[in-house]
Design a protein around this motif. Structure first.
Motif, mmCIF file in Angstrom:
data_model
loop_
_atom_site.group_PDB
_atom_site.id
_atom_site.type_symbol
_atom_site.label_atom_id
_atom_site.label_comp_id
_atom_site.label_asym_id
_atom_site.label_seq_id
_atom_site.Cartn_x
_atom_site.Cartn_y
_atom_site.Cartn_z
ATOM 1 N N GLY A 128 36.760 30.244 50.568
ATOM 2 C CA GLY A 128 38.172 29.841 50.592
ATOM 3 C C GLY A 128 38.318 28.352 50.787
ATOM 4 O O GLY A 128 39.214 27.918 51.514
ATOM 5 N N TYR A 134 41.987 37.245 47.926
ATOM 6 C CA TYR A 134 41.834 36.850 46.528
ATOM 7 C C TYR A 134 41.955 38.045 45.575
ATOM 8 O O TYR A 134 41.397 38.043 44.485
ATOM 9 N N ILE A 162 37.019 35.652 40.641
ATOM 10 C CA ILE A 162 37.423 34.298 40.999
ATOM 11 C C ILE A 162 37.389 33.421 39.745
ATOM 12 O O ILE A 162 36.492 33.548 38.904
ATOM 13 N N GLU A 203 38.339 27.474 40.562
ATOM 14 C CA GLU A 203 38.420 27.739 41.998
ATOM 15 C C GLU A 203 37.013 27.836 42.591
ATOM 16 O O GLU A 203 36.741 27.285 43.661
ATOM 17 N N TYR A 204 36.128 28.529 41.877
ATOM 18 C CA TYR A 204 34.748 28.684 42.339
ATOM 19 C C TYR A 204 34.063 27.323 42.477
ATOM 20 O O TYR A 204 33.333 27.076 43.449
#
Length: 327
Positions: free
Chosen positions: A235, A304, A317, A321-322
Motif C-alpha cells: 500500500g 484493493y 493490482i 500502482e505495483y
C-alpha cells in the motif's frame, strides 16, 4: 445428504412420471436421471458431489441398508419434491434457510448441525437407526462397519470433519487434505460404481504420508524459485514493508513461496508477510501469505478489492500502482 423414501408415497409409474416432468434440471448428468427413472428401490440417497462428507454419508446409508437387506439407489447431488426426505447437513447456509418458527412438512426430517460434519452425522444417524430397527431381535448393539475397520473409518471422517468445519486442529490435517484431493474426481457413483468400496479402503495414515510427500516436493520446488527477493512497500508503505518475488509461470507454487518469504521477511526485520506476484491472463495478481497470526493479510487484500483470510489472501493490482510499491 438427503434420503427420500420413495415407495411410501409413490408407486413406480407415478413417481417416474413426476421425475421426467421435472426434466432432471438439478441432476449433474442425464445418466443419474435415467438410473432414477428405472429404479425400484425403496430408498434413494442423494449426496452432494464432489464432497467427501456427502460421499461418506452415502456410504453409511448404503451399509445401513445392506445390514437390513433393503434395496437402495444412490445418486450424486440433486433436489427432489415431494418425496419423504431426511436431510443431513452441516453447512451454516442450510441452517439460515430454515425458519425455526415454521412447521416442517410431514415428509421432511431435518438433521442440521453446524458443529458436526455431514459424514459424522450420517454415521451416527444410521448407526442409531440400525440399532432401533434391530432392538427387538438383537441384544448387542450393531455397528455399520466391522470392528477392525471401524476405528480407521471413524478417524478418517474425523479428519474430513476437521477440514469441513475449518477447524484445522488435527495433527497433519493439511497433509491429509492434500493427500485426499485426487479422490475428488472419483466421487461420482454413477461414473465410478466402485467408489464406496474405495472409500472403505482409505487409510488416514496413507493419505497423510502422501500429502506430506507432496508438500515437501512443492516446498523444495518453491525454494529453488526464490532467487533474490525484493522489498515491497505494501500500500505504498501504509501497511508496512515485506519481501516479495515475481513468480510468472509458477503461480501453482504461490502458497509455498509466500510462506517461505514470510519467514524470511520476519527474519529481515520486515512484516512477516510474503508477497508473490505473477501475471495471469494479462492481469497482474498479488498473493499474500503470512505465518504469523498477528499479521492479517486480508486487510490489505480487501482494501484493493480482493479477499481471503489473515494467513492467505490475494488481489489484482494495476501495473502503475505495483511499480509504486516496488520503487
Amino acid at each position: 445428504m438427503t434420503m427420500p423414501r420413495l415407495s411410501r408415497l409413490f408407486p413406480p409409474p407415478p413417481w417416474r412420471q413426476t421425475l421426467r416432468c421435472c426434466g432432471g434440471r438439478g441432476f449433474r448428468s442425464k445418466a443419474a436421471l435415467d438410473a432414477l427413472a428405472k429404479a425400484s428401490a425403496e430408498s434413494l440417497v442423494l449426496y452432494n458431489y464432489p464432497s467427501f462428507a456427502g460421499a461418506f454419508g452415502s456410504l453409511f446409508a448404503r451399509l445401513y441398508h445392506s445390514h437390513l437387506c433393503r434395496p437402495l439407489l444412490i445418486l450424486p447431488f440433486s433436489s427432489v419434491h415431494p418425496f419423504r426426505v431426511v436431510v443431513i447437513d452441516h453447512h451454516k447456509s442450510a441452517l439460515l434457510k430454515v425458519d425455526p418458527g415454521e412447521d416442517c412438512p410431514r415428509n421432511l426430517h431435518l438433521h442440521l448441525d453446524t458443529n458436526k460434519s455431514s459424514a459424522v452425522a450420517a454415521y451416527d444417524y444410521f448407526t442409531q437407526q440400525l440399532n432401533t430397527e434391530n432392538s427387538a431381535e438383537q441384544q448387542e448393539k450393531m455397528c455399520l462397519i466391522n470392528g477392525e475397520d471401524a476405528a480407521r473409518i471413524l478417524m478418517l471422517i474425523k479428519y474430513i470433519e476437521d477440514a469441513n468445519l475449518r477447524k484445522w486442529e488435527l495433527p497433519d490435517i493439511r497433509a491429509f487434505n492434500i493427500g485426499i484431493r485426487p479422490m475428488f474426481a472419483k466421487l461420482n457413483c454413477v461414473t465410478n460404481p466402485y467408489i464406496f468400496d474405495q472409500l472403505l479402503k482409505l487409510n488416514p495414515a496413507d493419505l497423510i504420508a502422501k500429502g506430506s510427500s507432496i508438500i515437501k516436493s512443492r516446498q523444495d520446488a518453491a525454494k529453488k524459485l526464490l532467487g533474490k527477493p525484493f522489498k515491497i512497500r505494501l500500500g505504498k508503505g501504509f501497511y508496512g514493508n515485506c519481501l516479495g518475488i515475481r513468480a510468472d509461470g509458477n503461480s501453482n507454487l504461490a502458497d509455498e513461496i509466500g510462506k517461505e518469504l514470510s519467514i524470511r521477511s520476519a527474519a529481515a526485520g520486515l512484516r512477516p508477510i510474503g508477497a508473490v506476484v505473477y501475471m495471469q491472463r494479462g492481469i497482474l495478481k498479488m498473493c499474500l501469505r503470512s505465518t504469523d497470526s498477528k499479521a492479517d493479510t486480508s486487510e490489505i487484500a480487501k482494501a484493493y478489492g480482493g479477499g481471503g483470510n489473515s494467513f492467505s489472501s490475494s488481489f489484482t493490482i494495476k501495473m502503475d500502482e505495483y511499480n509504486k510499491w516496488v520503487s
